[in-house]
Motif scaffolding. Structure first.
Motif, short mmCIF file in Angstrom:
data_model
loop_
_atom_site.label_atom_id
_atom_site.label_comp_id
_atom_site.label_asym_id
_atom_site.label_seq_id
_atom_site.Cartn_x
_atom_site.Cartn_y
_atom_site.Cartn_z
N GLU A 67 -30.23 -24.93 54.49
CA GLU A 67 -31.40 -25.78 54.45
C GLU A 67 -30.96 -27.22 54.18
O GLU A 67 -29.88 -27.48 53.65
N LYS A 68 -31.86 -28.16 54.50
CA LYS A 68 -31.51 -29.57 54.28
C LYS A 68 -31.43 -29.88 52.79
O LYS A 68 -32.23 -29.38 52.01
N PHE A 69 -30.47 -30.69 52.44
CA PHE A 69 -30.30 -31.19 51.06
C PHE A 69 -30.09 -30.09 50.04
O PHE A 69 -30.41 -30.26 48.87
N GLN A 70 -29.63 -28.94 50.47
CA GLN A 70 -29.36 -27.89 49.50
C GLN A 70 -27.87 -27.87 49.26
O GLN A 70 -27.09 -27.61 50.16
N GLN A 71 -27.54 -28.14 48.05
CA GLN A 71 -26.11 -28.11 47.75
C GLN A 71 -25.84 -27.14 46.63
O GLN A 71 -26.68 -26.94 45.76
N VAL A 72 -24.67 -26.55 46.73
CA VAL A 72 -24.32 -25.60 45.69
C VAL A 72 -23.89 -26.36 44.45
O VAL A 72 -23.29 -27.42 44.53
N GLY A 73 -24.24 -25.80 43.33
CA GLY A 73 -23.84 -26.47 42.09
C GLY A 73 -24.99 -27.26 41.52
O GLY A 73 -26.01 -27.49 42.17
N ASP A 74 -24.83 -27.65 40.30
CA ASP A 74 -25.89 -28.36 39.61
C ASP A 74 -25.82 -29.83 39.97
O ASP A 74 -24.89 -30.54 39.64
N THR A 75 -26.81 -30.32 40.70
CA THR A 75 -26.79 -31.71 41.16
C THR A 75 -26.95 -32.68 40.00
O THR A 75 -26.67 -33.86 40.13
N ASP A 131 -11.96 -21.00 53.18
CA ASP A 131 -11.27 -21.78 52.15
C ASP A 131 -11.01 -20.91 50.94
O ASP A 131 -11.46 -19.76 50.89
N ASN A 132 -10.31 -21.45 49.95
CA ASN A 132 -10.08 -20.69 48.72
C ASN A 132 -10.72 -21.38 47.53
O ASN A 132 -10.20 -21.38 46.43
N GLY A 133 -11.85 -21.99 47.82
CA GLY A 133 -12.58 -22.70 46.77
C GLY A 133 -13.31 -21.76 45.83
O GLY A 133 -13.04 -20.56 45.80
N PRO A 134 -14.28 -22.30 45.09
CA PRO A 134 -14.99 -21.48 44.10
C PRO A 134 -15.95 -20.46 44.71
O PRO A 134 -16.44 -19.59 44.01
N GLY A 135 -16.22 -20.59 46.01
CA GLY A 135 -17.15 -19.65 46.63
C GLY A 135 -18.60 -20.01 46.38
O GLY A 135 -18.90 -20.95 45.64
N ILE A 136 -19.50 -19.21 46.98
CA ILE A 136 -20.93 -19.51 46.89
C ILE A 136 -21.63 -18.29 46.32
O ILE A 136 -21.46 -17.19 46.82
N PRO A 137 -22.41 -18.47 45.28
CA PRO A 137 -23.13 -17.31 44.74
C PRO A 137 -24.08 -16.72 45.78
O PRO A 137 -24.60 -17.45 46.64
N ILE A 197 -24.83 -19.31 63.04
CA ILE A 197 -23.83 -19.54 61.98
C ILE A 197 -24.17 -18.70 60.78
O ILE A 197 -25.34 -18.41 60.52
N ARG A 198 -23.15 -18.25 60.10
CA ARG A 198 -23.39 -17.45 58.89
C ARG A 198 -22.28 -17.75 57.90
O ARG A 198 -21.27 -18.38 58.24
N VAL A 199 -22.45 -17.28 56.68
CA VAL A 199 -21.43 -17.50 55.65
C VAL A 199 -21.11 -16.19 54.98
O VAL A 199 -21.97 -15.33 54.81
N GLU A 200 -19.81 -16.02 54.65
CA GLU A 200 -19.41 -14.85 53.88
C GLU A 200 -18.68 -15.36 52.67
O GLU A 200 -17.74 -16.15 52.79
N SER A 201 -19.13 -14.93 51.52
CA SER A 201 -18.47 -15.48 50.32
C SER A 201 -18.76 -14.61 49.11
O SER A 201 -19.78 -13.94 49.05
N ALA A 202 -17.82 -14.64 48.20
CA ALA A 202 -18.06 -14.04 46.89
C ALA A 202 -17.57 -15.05 45.88
O ALA A 202 -16.55 -15.69 46.09
N PRO A 203 -18.27 -15.25 44.78
CA PRO A 203 -17.87 -16.27 43.81
C PRO A 203 -16.42 -16.07 43.38
O PRO A 203 -15.99 -14.95 43.09
N GLY A 204 -15.66 -17.15 43.40
CA GLY A 204 -14.27 -17.10 42.97
C GLY A 204 -13.31 -16.70 44.06
O GLY A 204 -12.09 -16.74 43.87
N ARG A 205 -13.81 -16.31 45.21
CA ARG A 205 -12.90 -15.85 46.26
C ARG A 205 -13.01 -16.70 47.51
O ARG A 205 -12.65 -16.27 48.60
N GLY A 206 -13.50 -17.88 47.36
CA GLY A 206 -13.60 -18.77 48.51
C GLY A 206 -14.78 -18.42 49.38
O GLY A 206 -15.54 -17.48 49.12
N ALA A 207 -14.95 -19.23 50.43
CA ALA A 207 -16.07 -19.01 51.34
C ALA A 207 -15.56 -19.11 52.75
O ALA A 207 -14.63 -19.86 53.04
N THR A 208 -16.15 -18.31 53.64
CA THR A 208 -15.80 -18.38 55.05
C THR A 208 -17.06 -18.62 55.86
O THR A 208 -18.00 -17.84 55.79
N PHE A 209 -17.07 -19.72 56.57
CA PHE A 209 -18.19 -20.01 57.48
C PHE A 209 -17.78 -19.61 58.87
O PHE A 209 -16.73 -20.03 59.35
#
Lengths: 910, 91
Positions: A844-852, A829-835, A878-890
């Motif tokens: 992990e369960k119930f782990q969400q990015v961002g301030d809940t 995607d071209n979202g905010p990405g994941i730090p 499964i793995r994730v590749e991402s850089a903040p601001g450049r989207g994330a790819t699962f």
């Protein structure tokens, strides 16, 4: 020139002084105030190693081959490093078993064999004879040098100096060494005298050395500087060619073993040892003594060669000739006394050691076997023992004298001595091997000793007879003219020193036979017991491991001991035994095994282990074979138990470690479960609270306008749906993770799965005005998997992407890649990405990015966890590749064939 | 060469002093010093300060080894297990 009567008088005075010291030493020992209970006396007594050979012969050797006199002393230095290991064990063994000679030691080790003890004794007597003759020769030659007579003239028996020397030394040994029969064979007086002699010879030799270096010359530099001018002498400062190196190595190794194998070294270092810890200091004191006494050998040799060019004076007598030539007659006389002390010390100890052996291991066993002598019934045998020993001393000294008369004149001192060294070295395999190798057998030791001794005789002793005309000279070319059997070049081995040559062949024969026969033969029961006693000398209490299990009457045993050591000593020994055990021996009728063993060892001290056994066997009821086997069984059972225990404790340790690890894992899982439950509860409470509060508003405010009511009801419905979804997912996850889920494996085209998933989530994309692109290859492998679960994974990833992308600008791409062993699906995607820090946590369960706390969570926080669980169960990842601001790819990988449920069970929990 | 008294606390280690190992090492040192490769190097002749190199080397090495032995022995703690009293010695 010195007057003959002065030399004789001073020598006599010196010998009297020695006797006084010995007498004093014995007196003090009887009073219990031993003078030899110090490591310094012990080390000095071991220096009996330095004989006339060292005192005169080394200089002779150095005059012809430079540093090659040294290996004789470097070898013992090397062995001294190992004394703490080897000698201490010998002392320990000998004390435990009341061993009084090498013959006793070897015969004891190999089942108290009479035959072996006798063989060792014969080898020792024959082998040491040249060595004793060397001392006699040295004393008589130097006596003649001192008087200015031409050396080597041997007239009739009564004008021959060495005859009188032999006579007086024999008398001396008898007075010293065989004053009474002693159960422990300690001769404290003799040891004190020997230590004194070691001091005298050291001072005498160093005095001559100092005189030569600083009296005659102007220090080492001056002496060596002058010597360098003569090329023949300068050659003495090199070690020589490769063959010389070979000799060097062999002689070093030879002297290394003889320092523990020579009968007299065994006598002073093992038998006369009063305290095991004395060995410690001797480890460095003895090498120190050797360094000091050898320091001036080469300088004296060089100075002698320069002073007496052309061979007018025999190099063996330089020590005397140099002071004489400079008119320092008192110094010459002192040097003569030093040489005399070196010779007497050796002869005294050697003959005492040999007489013990001959008496205990050769004569007594034979006498005891001759039933018609009725020795068993004689009441006092100690006088017989003494007579045998004294006779042996005279015989041995006389044999040495014969050797010097017949052969000795034609050889240098060192050559004669090395012949004896080679003979003593034959004991090394049986002795040292027996201390460290339990499997060595009596037959092996016998074969090795016999082979080594015969080869030694053939390659060293007989040729020396032949060279001096005692055997036909043609013997030297091989018997019957067979060249291959030439004694000095056996099987064509040429170019070596005679001694080196003989050692190589005899050691091959000795070691070879010892090892081979030992490996091929069996040990008897008593051999096995003795082997264990020797090899495990340092292991625990050995009192249990005794051969006798029979019994005897106390009266018989007492009579036996009285017969050999005398009534008074026997009574004292029994009294001591009684005190130590808390019993009154005299009141007993039947002796138990312990007492029988005690008597046997008591006798062993007096007549040797083998004879003692025969004697005890004659009065003790023999233990049966069955009983012996019982002893062995007990011993081996104990060993087996202890080994089992060791194994058990090791296993326990490992098991404990495993349990600790497992416990850690359980605790961690427990913590995770608690966390999960509290999170789930928290997640459930949020929609519930919302539903409840809106329901309450609707209940409490009936007049609320319909539009708002509609809105509130919508919220309630949506929150209920979310609640249902959450509960469904939690159940789903629990089912997958517990392994209870049903897996319906079918063959599918992954492209179809992706297309269906895209269709299912199409409304979401439309709602947020986002673009979904499918990048699928024309051909893709089919995979076997659970279709619904796989689709769930893709849907989760797609809806995840929708959630985090900005409405109207979002773009999501699904790509399928065919790999060799599976397929890879990537959702970008071209979202905010994941730090980066969060990337490892989002599955992990119930782990969400961002301030809940600030941003309202849009999902349940279980989507990715479910994806990972499903893929793990199917054998993918499964793995994730991402850089903040450049989207994330699962990206997830799915194998061509999903793993079966059973295999998945075995995988570590998620 | 000093080391803490309880450097090793294994179950079945060698004697705590390490005396045996050190003496074994000294023995190996002696072998190296007195056997051919090194011996051949110093045994070829030559002079140092007016004294033959072979003589200097052999006695130097010998004294050094003796010194090493003395250091090892005198710095080791007393024997942990002397001969247990078996039976009173005979006189």
């Amino acid at each position: 020139m010195l007057q003959g009567w002065i030399v004789v008088g001073v020598s006599f005075l010196y010998l009297s002084l020695l006797f006084a010291i010995a007498y004093w030493g014995d007196r003090r020992a009887d009073q219990g105030r031993s003078v030899i209970a110090t490591p310094y006396i012990y080390a000095l007594s071991i220096a009996v190693y330095c004989t006339s050979w060292t005192f005169y012969g080394s200089v002779g050797r150095a005059s012809s081959s430079g540093p090659h006199f040294l290996p004789i002393y470097l070898g013992p230095t090397l062995m001294a490093c190992l004394w703490w290991i080897v000698l201490r064990k010998m002392v320990r063994i000998s004390k435990r078993n009341r061993i009084t000679s090498i013959a006793d030691f070897i015969s004891s080790r190999y089942g108290k064999s009479t035959l072996l003890g006798g063989l060792v004794t014969v080898i020792a007597v024959v082998g040491i004879m040249p060595y004793i003759s060397l001392q006699l020769k040295a004393v008589s030659t130097t006596f003649n040098v001192l008087l200015g007579a031409a050396p080597g003239q041997a007239g009739s028996l009564f004008t021959d100096t060495s005859f009188y020397v032999a006579l007086s030394l024999a008398a001396f040994s008898i007075l010293f060494g065989t004053r009474h029969i002693d159960a422990s064979e300690h001769h404290e007086g003799m040891v004190a005298a020997i230590a004194f002699e070691s001091v005298v010879k050291l001072i005498a030799f160093v005095a001559v050395g100092l005189f030569v270096v600083w009296g005659v010359h102007d220090g080492f530099g001056d002496l060596f500087g002058k010597a360098a001018l003569d090329p023949k002498i300068a050659k003495l400062f090199t070690i020589g060619s490769v063959a010389d190196h070979g000799n060097w190595v062999v002689i070093t190794l030879l002297s290394m073993v003889v320092i523990v194998c020579l009968p007299r070294q065994f006598q002073v270092a093992v038998v006369e040892n009063v305290d095991e810890t004395h060995i410690r200091k001797a480890v460095w004191l003895f090498p120190l003594y050797l360094v000091v006494i050898n320091l001036f050998v080469l300088p004296i040799a060089v100075a002698g060669l320069m002073r007496f060019p052309g061979g007018t004076v025999h190099p063996d007598t330089f020590v005397l000739a140099l002071p004489m030539a400079h008119q320092f007659e008192a110094l010459a006389l002192f040097a003569f006394i030093g040489g005399l002390s070196a010779a007497t010390g050796m002869i005294i100890v050697e003959t005492v050691a040999l007489s013990t052996m001959v008496c205990n291991d050769l004569v007594m066993p034979v006498l005891l076997r001759l039933r018609w002598l009725k020795l068993h019934e004689r009441s006092d045998l100690s006088r017989l023992l003494l007579a045998i020993r004294r006779g042996t001393i005279v015989l041995v000294v006389y044999l040495g004298y014969l050797y010097v008369r017949l052969i000795g004149e034609s050889f240098a001192l060192v050559t004669i001595g090395l012949v004896s060294f080679a003979a003593a070295a034959q004991f090394a395999p049986a002795m040292l091997g027996g201390m460290f190798w339990k499997g060595a057998t009596q037959k092996g030791a016998f074969a090795g000793l016999t082979a080594g001794f015969l080869i030694w005789m053939y390659t060293l002793l007989l040729p020396s007879f032949a060279r001096s005309g005692w055997l036909p000279g043609s013997f030297l070319d091989g018997p019957f003219g067979i060249g291959l059997l030439e004694p000095y070049a056996l099987f064509g081995l040429k170019g070596l020193d005679h001694v080196t040559h003989s050692l190589i062949w005899s050691m091959i024969g000795n070691l070879g036979a010892y090892v081979m026969v030992s490996l091929l033969t069996q040990q008897s029961a008593i051999e096995r017991i003795q082997a264990a006693l020797f090899v495990d000398a340092f292991r625990g209490d050995q009192r249990g491991a005794r051969f006798w299990r029979g019994s005897a009457t106390v009266a018989d045993l007492t009579a036996l001991v009285v017969g050999f050591v005398g009534a008074e000593r026997a009574e004292r020994a029994f009294a001591r035994y009684g005190r130590a055990r808390g019993v009154d021996v005299a009141s007993l009728r039947e002796a138990d095994a312990d007492l029988v063993n005690f008597v046997e060892r008591l006798l062993a001290g007096a007549i040797g282990a083998a004879s003692a056994r025969v004697m005890v066997a004659s009065v003790a009821r023999l233990s049966t074979w069955r009983e012996v086997m019982e002893i062995l069984d007990e011993a081996s059972q104990v060993i087996a138990y202890s080994q089992q225990l060791e194994t058990k404790s090791r296993e326990l340790e490992i098991a404990t470690e495993d349990l600790r690890d497992a416990n850690e894992r359980l605790k961690e899982l427990d913590r995770l479960k608690d966390e999960f439950i509290s999170t789930v509860t928290h997640e459930l409470r949020t929609p519930l609270t919302s539903i409840r509060s809106f329901s309450e508003i609707l209940r409490d405010n009936p007049e609320i306008d319909p539009e708002q009511r509609q809105q509130f009801l919508m919220i309630i419905v949506r929150e209920s749906e979310r609640l249902t979804r959450l509960i469904n997912q939690v159940l789903d996850l629990a089912k997958i993770e517990s392994g209870n889920a049903q897996w319906d494996i079918v063959t599918v085209d992954p492209r179809d799965v992706i297309r269906d998933a895209a269709a299912a989530t199409g409304q979401l994309f439309k709602d947020k005005a986002m673009i979904l692109r499918l990048d699928l290859p024309d051909e893709a492998p089919v995979v076997r998997t659970d279709r619904d679960r796989l689709m769930q994974v893709v849907i989760n990833l797609l809806s995840n992407a929708v959630k985090f992308c900005e409405a109207g600008r979002g773009e999501v791409t699904v790509r399928l890649l065919a790999l060799r062993d599976g397929v890879e699906v990537c959702v970008g995607d071209n979202g905010p990405g994941i730090p980066l820090a969060a990337q490892s946590k989002i599955f992990e369960k119930f782990q969400q990015v961002g301030d809940t706390m600030t941003a309202k969570p849009e999902g349940t926080g279980l989507g990715l966890a479910i994806c990972r669980s499903i893929l793990n169960r199917l054998g993918g990842s499964i793995r994730v590749e991402s850089a903040p601001g450049r989207g994330a790819t699962f990206c997830f990988f799915h194998p061509l064939e999903a793993q079966t449920a059973e295999a998945a069970e075995a995988r570590p929990g998620v | 060469m000093a080391r803490p008294p309880h450097a090793h606390r294994g179950l079945r280690m060698a004697s705590p002093s390490g005396l045996t190992e050190r003496l074994g090492a000294a023995f190996l040192l002696g072998l190296v010093l007195f056997m051919p490769p090194l011996l051949a190097v110093f045994g070829q002749g030559g002079w140092l300060a007016g004294i033959p190199v072979a003589f200097l080397y052999l006695f130097g090495a010998w004294i050094a080894l003796t010194l090493v032995l003395a250091l090892i022995i005198e710095r080791a703690p007393p024997d942990p297990a002397p001969l247990p009293p078996d039976e009173p010695a005979e006189r």
